[in-house]
Design a protein around this motif. Structure first.
Motif, PDB file in Angstrom:
ATOM      1  N   SER A 146       0.821  -1.219   0.000  1.00  0.00           N
ATOM      2  CA  SER A 146       0.000   0.000   0.000  1.00  0.00           C
ATOM      3  C   SER A 146       0.850   1.262   0.000  1.00  0.00           C
ATOM      4  O   SER A 146       0.309   2.371  -0.040  1.00  0.00           O
ATOM      5  CB  SER A 146      -0.926  -0.002   1.220  1.00  0.00           C
ATOM      6  N   GLY A 147       2.184   1.093   0.059  1.00  0.00           N
ATOM      7  CA  GLY A 147       3.086   2.238  -0.010  1.00  0.00           C
ATOM      8  C   GLY A 147       3.718   2.620   1.313  1.00  0.00           C
ATOM      9  O   GLY A 147       4.464   3.609   1.377  1.00  0.00           O
ATOM     10  N   LEU A 148       3.480   1.854   2.363  1.00  0.00           N
ATOM     11  CA  LEU A 148       4.031   2.186   3.674  1.00  0.00           C
ATOM     12  C   LEU A 148       5.453   1.660   3.807  1.00  0.00           C
ATOM     13  O   LEU A 148       5.764   0.560   3.373  1.00  0.00           O
ATOM     14  CB  LEU A 148       3.162   1.587   4.776  1.00  0.00           C
ATOM     15  N   ASP A 149       6.323   2.438   4.455  1.00  0.00           N
ATOM     16  CA  ASP A 149       7.686   1.976   4.704  1.00  0.00           C
ATOM     17  C   ASP A 149       8.078   2.047   6.178  1.00  0.00           C
ATOM     18  O   ASP A 149       9.161   1.594   6.557  1.00  0.00           O
ATOM     19  CB  ASP A 149       8.701   2.743   3.852  1.00  0.00           C
ATOM     20  N   ASN A 150       7.193   2.581   7.027  1.00  0.00           N
ATOM     21  CA  ASN A 150       7.398   2.581   8.481  1.00  0.00           C
ATOM     22  C   ASN A 150       6.034   2.382   9.132  1.00  0.00           C
ATOM     23  O   ASN A 150       5.191   3.276   9.053  1.00  0.00           O
ATOM     24  CB  ASN A 150       7.999   3.905   8.968  1.00  0.00           C
ATOM     25  N   PHE A 151       5.793   1.237   9.758  1.00  0.00           N
ATOM     26  CA  PHE A 151       4.469   1.028  10.328  1.00  0.00           C
ATOM     27  C   PHE A 151       4.515   0.051  11.500  1.00  0.00           C
ATOM     28  O   PHE A 151       5.424  -0.769  11.635  1.00  0.00           O
ATOM     29  CB  PHE A 151       3.477   0.532   9.280  1.00  0.00           C
ATOM     30  N   LEU A 152       3.495   0.184  12.361  1.00  0.00           N
ATOM     31  CA  LEU A 152       3.247  -0.721  13.469  1.00  0.00           C
ATOM     32  C   LEU A 152       1.883  -1.365  13.238  1.00  0.00           C
ATOM     33  O   LEU A 152       0.908  -0.660  12.963  1.00  0.00           O
ATOM     34  CB  LEU A 152       3.231   0.019  14.805  1.00  0.00           C
ATOM     35  N   ALA A 153       1.808  -2.679  13.342  1.00  0.00           N
ATOM     36  CA  ALA A 153       0.538  -3.400  13.217  1.00  0.00           C
ATOM     37  C   ALA A 153       0.254  -4.085  14.549  1.00  0.00           C
ATOM     38  O   ALA A 153       1.099  -4.801  15.079  1.00  0.00           O
ATOM     39  CB  ALA A 153       0.612  -4.419  12.093  1.00  0.00           C
ATOM     40  N   VAL A 154      -0.936  -3.855  15.081  1.00  0.00           N
ATOM     41  CA  VAL A 154      -1.299  -4.389  16.398  1.00  0.00           C
ATOM     42  C   VAL A 154      -2.643  -5.097  16.286  1.00  0.00           C
ATOM     43  O   VAL A 154      -3.560  -4.589  15.633  1.00  0.00           O
ATOM     44  CB  VAL A 154      -1.414  -3.273  17.463  1.00  0.00           C
ATOM     45  N   GLY A 155      -2.760  -6.257  16.924  1.00  0.00           N
ATOM     46  CA  GLY A 155      -4.042  -6.940  16.880  1.00  0.00           C
ATOM     47  C   GLY A 155      -4.049  -8.251  17.629  1.00  0.00           C
ATOM     48  O   GLY A 155      -3.029  -8.709  18.158  1.00  0.00           O
ATOM     49  N   ASP A 156      -5.240  -8.859  17.661  1.00  0.00           N
ATOM     50  CA  ASP A 156      -5.415 -10.159  18.292  1.00  0.00           C
ATOM     51  C   ASP A 156      -4.967 -11.258  17.334  1.00  0.00           C
ATOM     52  O   ASP A 156      -5.191 -11.182  16.128  1.00  0.00           O
ATOM     53  CB  ASP A 156      -6.874 -10.373  18.700  1.00  0.00           C
ATOM     54  N   VAL A 157      -4.326 -12.283  17.867  1.00  0.00           N
ATOM     55  CA  VAL A 157      -3.884 -13.429  17.078  1.00  0.00           C
ATOM     56  C   VAL A 157      -4.373 -14.701  17.769  1.00  0.00           C
ATOM     57  O   VAL A 157      -4.663 -14.708  18.968  1.00  0.00           O
ATOM     58  CB  VAL A 157      -2.356 -13.456  16.889  1.00  0.00           C
ATOM     59  N   TYR A 158      -4.455 -15.781  17.006  1.00  0.00           N
ATOM     60  CA  TYR A 158      -5.146 -16.976  17.475  1.00  0.00           C
ATOM     61  C   TYR A 158      -4.274 -18.210  17.284  1.00  0.00           C
ATOM     62  O   TYR A 158      -3.793 -18.469  16.188  1.00  0.00           O
ATOM     63  CB  TYR A 158      -6.465 -17.142  16.701  1.00  0.00           C
ATOM     64  N   ARG A 159      -4.076 -18.966  18.358  1.00  0.00           N
ATOM     65  CA  ARG A 159      -3.280 -20.195  18.323  1.00  0.00           C
ATOM     66  C   ARG A 159      -3.908 -21.270  19.179  1.00  0.00           C
ATOM     67  O   ARG A 159      -4.282 -21.009  20.320  1.00  0.00           O
ATOM     68  CB  ARG A 159      -1.881 -19.956  18.869  1.00  0.00           C
ATOM     69  N   ARG A 160      -3.982 -22.455  18.675  1.00  0.00           N
ATOM     70  CA  ARG A 160      -4.413 -23.591  19.495  1.00  0.00           C
ATOM     71  C   ARG A 160      -3.241 -23.951  20.408  1.00  0.00           C
ATOM     72  O   ARG A 160      -2.126 -24.173  19.934  1.00  0.00           O
ATOM     73  CB  ARG A 160      -4.806 -24.756  18.606  1.00  0.00           C
ATOM     74  N   ASP A 161      -3.505 -23.998  21.701  1.00  0.00           N
ATOM     75  CA  ASP A 161      -2.400 -24.171  22.636  1.00  0.00           C
ATOM     76  C   ASP A 161      -2.887 -24.849  23.899  1.00  0.00           C
ATOM     77  O   ASP A 161      -4.086 -25.084  24.080  1.00  0.00           O
ATOM     78  CB  ASP A 161      -1.788 -22.802  22.973  1.00  0.00           C
ATOM     79  N   GLU A 162      -1.944 -25.164  24.764  1.00  0.00           N
ATOM     80  CA  GLU A 162      -2.267 -25.781  26.038  1.00  0.00           C
ATOM     81  C   GLU A 162      -2.980 -24.788  26.941  1.00  0.00           C
ATOM     82  O   GLU A 162      -3.089 -23.595  26.619  1.00  0.00           O
ATOM     83  CB  GLU A 162      -0.985 -26.285  26.702  1.00  0.00           C
ATOM     84  N   ILE A 163      -3.466 -25.263  28.071  1.00  0.00           N
ATOM     85  CA  ILE A 163      -4.211 -24.415  28.998  1.00  0.00           C
ATOM     86  C   ILE A 163      -3.465 -24.334  30.322  1.00  0.00           C
ATOM     87  O   ILE A 163      -3.303 -25.333  31.021  1.00  0.00           O
ATOM     88  CB  ILE A 163      -5.633 -24.956  29.222  1.00  0.00           C
ATOM     89  N   ASP A 164      -2.983 -23.120  30.633  1.00  0.00           N
ATOM     90  CA  ASP A 164      -2.381 -22.844  31.934  1.00  0.00           C
ATOM     91  C   ASP A 164      -2.374 -21.339  32.129  1.00  0.00           C
ATOM     92  O   ASP A 164      -2.993 -20.605  31.361  1.00  0.00           O
ATOM     93  CB  ASP A 164      -0.978 -23.460  32.060  1.00  0.00           C
ATOM     94  N   SER A 165      -1.672 -20.864  33.149  1.00  0.00           N
ATOM     95  CA  SER A 165      -1.756 -19.446  33.517  1.00  0.00           C
ATOM     96  C   SER A 165      -1.082 -18.513  32.522  1.00  0.00           C
ATOM     97  O   SER A 165      -1.305 -17.299  32.573  1.00  0.00           O
ATOM     98  CB  SER A 165      -1.141 -19.228  34.908  1.00  0.00           C
ATOM     99  N   THR A 166      -0.251 -19.037  31.616  1.00  0.00           N
ATOM    100  CA  THR A 166       0.467 -18.170  30.667  1.00  0.00           C
ATOM    101  C   THR A 166       0.078 -18.428  29.212  1.00  0.00           C
ATOM    102  O   THR A 166       0.631 -17.787  28.320  1.00  0.00           O
ATOM    103  CB  THR A 166       1.989 -18.344  30.812  1.00  0.00           C
ATOM    104  N   HIS A 167      -0.849 -19.358  28.959  1.00  0.00           N
ATOM    105  CA  HIS A 167      -1.264 -19.659  27.585  1.00  0.00           C
ATOM    106  C   HIS A 167      -2.763 -19.422  27.419  1.00  0.00           C
ATOM    107  O   HIS A 167      -3.549 -19.762  28.299  1.00  0.00           O
ATOM    108  CB  HIS A 167      -0.932 -21.104  27.210  1.00  0.00           C
ATOM    109  N   TYR A 168      -3.119 -18.857  26.278  1.00  0.00           N
ATOM    110  CA  TYR A 168      -4.514 -18.582  25.972  1.00  0.00           C
ATOM    111  C   TYR A 168      -4.669 -18.672  24.458  1.00  0.00           C
ATOM    112  O   TYR A 168      -3.727 -18.338  23.715  1.00  0.00           O
ATOM    113  CB  TYR A 168      -4.889 -17.175  26.474  1.00  0.00           C
ATOM    114  N   PRO A 169      -5.827 -19.111  23.951  1.00  0.00           N
ATOM    115  CA  PRO A 169      -5.952 -19.287  22.499  1.00  0.00           C
ATOM    116  C   PRO A 169      -5.985 -17.978  21.713  1.00  0.00           C
ATOM    117  O   PRO A 169      -5.816 -17.979  20.493  1.00  0.00           O
ATOM    118  CB  PRO A 169      -7.276 -20.044  22.354  1.00  0.00           C
TER     119      PRO A 169
END
Length: 447
Positions: A146-169
């Motif tokens: 799109s023509g950008l050469d300096n950018f920050l992208a922020v958002g939610d991401v999704y991973r199937r993972d184990e369940i404990d106090s430091t992991h979340y899908p």
């Protein structure tokens, strides 16, 4: 991008395999996400529970710890990079839809076709062509094009993972790209160049599936001069160490670790010594030039980095359980205030509610053994039925009957509500529903 742990350092308790399980979502033939309708197929493994997270955007919620950390990082880059008029060079993109194509999430980033991160056991697939992004790096090419050469992208991401106090899908990432042209890197020095004299631009040769992603030479890519790489590396490491100091204090002890990502070469992880342990803060590297060429960028060198917001927020706010980021309890949310981004209040438990522990044992189908069982299939069933009252799951026993040859597994499920005390009766009801769902979807026999 890179700090997503694309190559996992922690293995799940059981082998992850490309095995599908039955879901109500798949049986509907279509899925509607953000007003778009998608056909389901044999790759569909997304659950109603996961769909319920889309659009919540905790990283944009006022006074939320994730939003506070996001703003701290954005403000740091606004201060660090400005144009001649004093305006920020970096643009911020934090409302991009999480549905991406397989090409965006993997192919465009030179992830090999046989890479384990593509497996159904690792990602939430809508169908064989679409999935919920596993990292915000998936938007890198579209933003550059799109023509950008300096950018920050922020958002939610999704991973199937184990369940404990430091992991979340679902968790949140911040990804960044900076492209540097010849004049920005070397100024008026005509004797120095970004590319080796033997290098020829050939964007038509871009082939992500067949491209060799193994980083053979950590010093540089064949197309780049050593001077260009070293100058870019110096800028990258200087700016990222400055970010770490901005977040954790000027006196931190740090180290750079050589690593490997499919989309950068050379690549590093930044670790800091914090409260007696070395902690990974982010991953970064020099962008693979094949990716830039595919975007039509032939005269620049680029760097990129990525980090997880939850990882930083849990440390900086002393938040002990990742589920708290999804809590709507005012006792949690009212502890944080973004009016002063540099005054980070430490989390104080509102109350400590007791755990309830129930074991679930089952025989696998006759044609399946322990090694072929996907633990993430089981975790998703538990999440879908039990939701966030499930604190942790651990495999406590596995057994193969010497006469029948059938395999058995026993999981211990720890239940704890974040806002009230659970009764054993309501836990037993949920536990029973989980068992029934396992029978229906995994075709197991409860012991």
């Amino acid at each position: 991008m890179l700090a997503i742990r694309f190559l996992r350092s922690v293995s799940p308790p059981l082998k992850c395999v490309r095995r599908s399980y039955k879901t109500n979502v798949s049986a509907q033939n279509t899925l509607e996400i953000r007003n778009n309708v998608y056909q389901t197929d044999e790759w569909t493994n997304i659950t109603p529970k996961i769909l319920s997270y889309i659009g919540l955007n905790k990283h944009l919620q006022k006074n939320h710890p994730l939003s506070i950390i996001r703003q701290r990082i954005v403000n740091y880059f606004y201060r660090s990079y400005t144009n001649s008029r004093g305006n920020p060079l970096f643009s911020v993109h934090d409302k991009i839809c999480p549905v991406v194509t397989v090409q965006q999430n993997f192919d465009n980033l030179l992830v090999p076709a046989d890479h384990p991160s593509r497996a159904k056991s690792d990602c939430y697939y809508i169908n064989k062509h679409y999935l919920l992004r596993a990292h915000t790096t998936a938007h890198q090419i579209e933003l550059i094009k799109s023509g950008l050469d300096n950018f920050l992208a922020v958002g939610d991401v999704y991973r199937r993972d184990e369940i404990d106090s430091t992991h979340y899908p679902v968790f949140h990432q911040l990804d960044a790209v900076r492209l540097i042209s010849q004049d920005k890197l070397f100024g008026n020095n005509l004797d120095l160049h970004i590319f080796e004299s033997s290098y020829k631009v050939n964007p038509s040769s871009f082939s992500p599936i067949n491209s060799s992603s193994k980083c053979i030479d950590q010093s540089k890519q064949p197309c780049h001069t050593l001077e260009a790489v070293k100058l870019t590396e110096h800028e990258l490491k200087t700016i990222l160490l400055g970010l770490a100091k901005d977040l954790f204090g000027n006196n931190i002890e740090h180290r750079w670790i050589d690593t490997y990502f499919p989309f950068t070469q050379p690549s590093w992880e930044l670790e800091i010594y914090y409260k007696g342990n070395w902690m990974e803060v982010l991953g970064c590297g020099i962008m693979r030039h094949e990716i830039l060429e595919s975007c039509g960028v032939t005269n620049s060198i680029g760097y990129a980095f990525g980090l997880g917001l939850e990882r930083l927020a849990m440390v900086l706010f002393d938040i002990p359980d990742i589920r708290l980021f999804w809590s709507n309890d005012t006792g949690f949310l009212h502890q944080f205030n973004e009016s002063n981004l540099y005054k980070l209040n430490k989390y104080k438990p509102v109350s400590v509610y007791p755990q309830c522990k129930n074991d679930l044992s089952f025989w696998l189908p006759e044609n399946q053994d322990i090694d072929s069982f996907s633990a993430n299939d089981f975790y998703d069933i538990v999440r879908n039925v039990g939701g966030d009252i499930v604190e942790q799951i651990s495999l406590v026993d596995k057994f193969k009957h010497p006469k029948t040859g059938k395999s058995s597994l026993c999981f211990r499920i720890v239940y704890r509500h974040m806002e009230r005390t659970l009764t054993q009766a309501e836990v037993n009801e949920i536990h029973s529903k989980i068992a029934q769902s396992c029978v229906e979807q995994l075709e197991v026999t409860i012991r």
